[in-house]
Design a protein around this motif. Structure first.
Motif, PDB file in Angstrom:
ATOM      1  N   MET B 205       0.812  -1.221   0.000  1.00 57.05           N
ATOM      2  CA  MET B 205       0.000   0.000   0.000  1.00 57.05           C
ATOM      3  C   MET B 205       0.844   1.269   0.000  1.00 57.05           C
ATOM      4  O   MET B 205       0.492   2.257  -0.610  1.00 57.05           O
ATOM      5  N   GLU B 206       1.996   1.220   0.678  1.00 60.64           N
ATOM      6  CA  GLU B 206       2.850   2.411   0.760  1.00 60.64           C
ATOM      7  C   GLU B 206       3.206   2.867  -0.651  1.00 60.64           C
ATOM      8  O   GLU B 206       3.258   4.051  -0.950  1.00 60.64           O
ATOM      9  N   ALA B 209       0.215   4.584  -2.311  1.00 55.74           N
ATOM     10  CA  ALA B 209      -0.419   5.680  -1.575  1.00 55.74           C
ATOM     11  C   ALA B 209       0.007   7.038  -2.117  1.00 55.74           C
ATOM     12  O   ALA B 209      -0.805   7.935  -2.292  1.00 55.74           O
ATOM     13  N   PRO B 229      -7.391   7.317  -3.068  1.00 56.09           N
ATOM     14  CA  PRO B 229      -6.671   6.765  -1.910  1.00 56.09           C
ATOM     15  C   PRO B 229      -7.262   7.274  -0.590  1.00 56.09           C
ATOM     16  O   PRO B 229      -7.380   6.509   0.363  1.00 56.09           O
ATOM     17  N   PHE B 233      -8.371   4.472   2.007  1.00 56.39           N
ATOM     18  CA  PHE B 233      -7.509   4.183   3.142  1.00 56.39           C
ATOM     19  C   PHE B 233      -8.065   4.672   4.468  1.00 56.39           C
ATOM     20  O   PHE B 233      -7.429   4.521   5.502  1.00 56.39           O
ATOM     21  N   PRO B 247      -1.652   2.001   4.531  1.00 59.60           N
ATOM     22  CA  PRO B 247      -0.350   2.641   4.730  1.00 59.60           C
ATOM     23  C   PRO B 247      -0.162   3.007   6.203  1.00 59.60           C
ATOM     24  O   PRO B 247      -1.128   3.305   6.900  1.00 59.60           O
ATOM     25  N   TYR B 268      -3.010   9.625   4.439  1.00 56.50           N
ATOM     26  CA  TYR B 268      -2.468   8.300   4.124  1.00 56.50           C
ATOM     27  C   TYR B 268      -0.998   8.336   3.740  1.00 56.50           C
ATOM     28  O   TYR B 268      -0.405   7.315   3.448  1.00 56.50           O
ATOM     29  N   THR B 269      -0.355   9.547   3.710  1.00 58.65           N
ATOM     30  CA  THR B 269       1.085   9.549   3.478  1.00 58.65           C
ATOM     31  C   THR B 269       1.775  10.184   4.676  1.00 58.65           C
ATOM     32  O   THR B 269       1.157  10.938   5.443  1.00 58.65           O
TER      33      THR B 269
END
Lengths: 267, 288
Positions: B205-206, B209, B229, B233, B247, B268-269
């Motif tokens: 997922m990373e 993302a 995303p 997520f 993530p 999500y990051t």
């Protein structure tokens, strides 16, 4: 797809035939094939057919699976029939057109040959459909054990065979994958002349060989790291033992062979 | 109009045998030109089967695949044409290298398209450039290269066909973090310079993302959900139930929220999370 071919495929089951010792099944199969060649006359063939049908019923193999397995050898059977019909010259002529002569003897021989071939192949299915490759090679190794006395590498031979059997599906899958990958790079395997087609196999063969060598190398390392050092002093987890069923089955086999011989003599 | 689209796509393997198995069911999928799409799902969810339909390698048992509005199985010619427009990079593509030199291997695809030799050279060098293989690699045997280099050479072999849709099945599997980042950068390069559609299949997922516009989630052959995303997520627990891991940043944000911190949705990051936490910190008070 390549995946769909049946190559001695094992169907796990729970019938008496599945539970028999692989050695028993091997011996019975050999006996059956030998009887097929001894068998003379219609009665003997009918008898062999009934025996085969009984064994199939007991082992609960689906007729569909047998028909699918027969498909690849269909052409061989067809060629045999063709050759026998046209090239055996007997007394009674059924049909004549120019140099083509068909005689009753030819037709009869063709029918016998075809049924013999089919029964022979189906009897081997009985073995491979009901016996896992591992127990099959196990049984083979045990049976050939006496040959060790004359320095034949029986264990190595059996190990090679089980590894080969183990990797057939893996390599088929791999081939499928490589074909797809090269197809998506625009490779064309279906058109062109002989030379072009032969060349088009190269993008499949090269990666397949490389991967086969890589797998062999990895497997050798894995076996060595588990202290594999050949057959000497090696014991097995499943020790093969004859049960009452095995003795009964072998007795049954002996009776069948005797009957076939007698049928050949008296009819 | 969507560049590539599937309509109620289903595929069953080994129909009519004891090994019959439905791999995908009724999948409706759409991708526009220049979009970056992630396809995620646990092992056995039908991802690989699905993407093999997009360039006509597998024929649907039911449903349709349209490229530029036309059915890709309309004729044999059409299927072949689509194969050069929709490039598919398989898992572990380095196992498909076979030529004597890297140059010849990259040239295999364009050559099959019938390009003249003069153009071939430009294509190969350009494709090699996208994946960061310089001229010194061209005359080497592909089997001398390192794992990461082999992978990149194989990807270049597909890029050299100038696909308008580039599909990659787990392109970073088995590489070290440096090699993984490199591949993802290469893919972005190609996308940006040719306005190509990218479809990335992964369970990392990373990796997706940061870049993707849209995510499609497959499970047991069904398309269970799709969205941006941020949408996909936000529910970290639902993802976990499907055998996937959101993530790290999304998980941390969810945990902080559960602890009562007013962390906003759609994070999500790591960068977003950092910005959000800094904002909270600057507010001072109990959060400082």
């Amino acid at each position: 797809m390549l995946k769909d071919i049946t190559l001695g495929q094992f169907f796990p089951g729970n019938t008496i035939v599945n539970k028999l010792d692989p050695r028993t099944k091997l011996v019975l199969m050999i006996a059956y094939i030998a009887s097929l060649f001894i068998a003379r006359g219609l009665f003997a063939y009918l008898f062999m057919f009934v025996i085969l049908l009984t064994c199939i019923t007991i082992s609960k193999i689906k007729p569909k699976a047998i028909l699918r397995g027969l498909r690849p050898v269909f052409i061989i059977i067809l060629v045999t029939v063709f050759l026998n019909i046209f090239f055996i010259r007997g007394e009674t002529i059924l049909f004549q057109f120019g140099f083509i002569v068909i005689t009753t003897e030819g037709v009869v021989t063709a029918a016998f040959m075809a049924s013999r071939l089919m029964m022979l192949i189906v009897s081997t299915f009985l073995l491979t459909y009901t016996t896992s490759p591992i127990s099959l090679t196990n049984g083979l190794e045990k049976m050939l054990n006496p040959l060790k006395k004359i320095k034949l590498p029986v264990h190595e031979f059996a190990m090679m065979m089980s590894i080969a059997l183990r990797f057939i599906p893996t390599l088929i899958e791999e081939t499928d994958k490589i074909i797809s990958a090269q197809k998506s790079r625009g490779a064309d395997f279906e058109t062109g002349g002989l030379i072009k087609r032969a060349k088009s196999v190269l993008p499949i063969i090269v990666p397949l060989f490389i991967s086969a060598f890589r797998r062999a190398d990895e497997l050798a390392t894995a076996m060595e790291s588990r202290c594999y050092h050949g057959g000497e002093g090696r014991t097995s987890m499943k020790i093969l033992r004859f049960s009452a069923a095995d003795y009964i089955a072998l007795l049954f086999g002996a009776i069948v062979v005797t009957i076939v011989v007698l049928l050949g003599i008296y009819f | 109009m969507a560049l590539i689209r599937t309509e109620k796509l289903s595929h069953t393997y080994s129909t009519g045998t004891p090994f019959e198995h439905v791999a995908i069911r009724d999948i409706c999928f759409e991708a526009e030109r220049g979009e970056y799409i992630g396809v995620i799902g646990a092992t056995g969810s039908g991802k690989s089967t699905f993407i093999q339909h997009l360039n006509g390698l597998l024929k649907p048992t039911a449903g349709f695949v349209y490229y530029d509005g036309v059915d890709i199985h309309e004729s044999k010619h059409r299927t072949k044409e689509v194969r050069s427009k929709v490039g598919l990079v398989f898992q572990y593509p380095e196992y498909q290298l076979f030529e004597a030199t890297v140059f010849d291997d990259i040239a295999f695809g364009p050559k099959n398209m019938g390009l003249p030799d003069s153009e071939l050279k430009d294509r190969v060098y350009e494709a090699a450039g996208f994946v960061g293989l310089n001229e010194s690699f061209m005359q080497k045997s592909p089997f001398e290269l390192s794992g990461g280099e082999k992978r990149r050479a194989a990807i270049a072999g597909v890029i050299a066909m100038h696909p308008e849709v580039l599909i990659l099945d787990e392109p970073t599997a088995g590489l070290d973090p440096g090699g993984q980042a490199e591949i993802i950068r290469n893919i972005m390069n190609y996308k940006n310079s040719r306005d190509a559609t990218i479809i990335l299949v992964t369970h990392n997922m990373e990796e997706i993302a940061r870049n993707v516009d849209k995510i499609f989630l497959l499970r047991n052959g069904y398309l269970v959900s799709n969205g941006t995303p941020a949408e996909m997520f936000c529910d970290t627990e639902k993802l976990a139930k499907m055998g996937l891991k959101a993530p790290v940043a999304a998980i941390i944000a969810a945990r902080l929220r559960a602890l009562g911190l007013p962390v906003k949705d759609g994070i999500y990051t790591i960068k977003q999370l950092q910005a959000e936490l800094n904002k909270l910190k600057s507010k001072g008070g109990v959060y400082a």
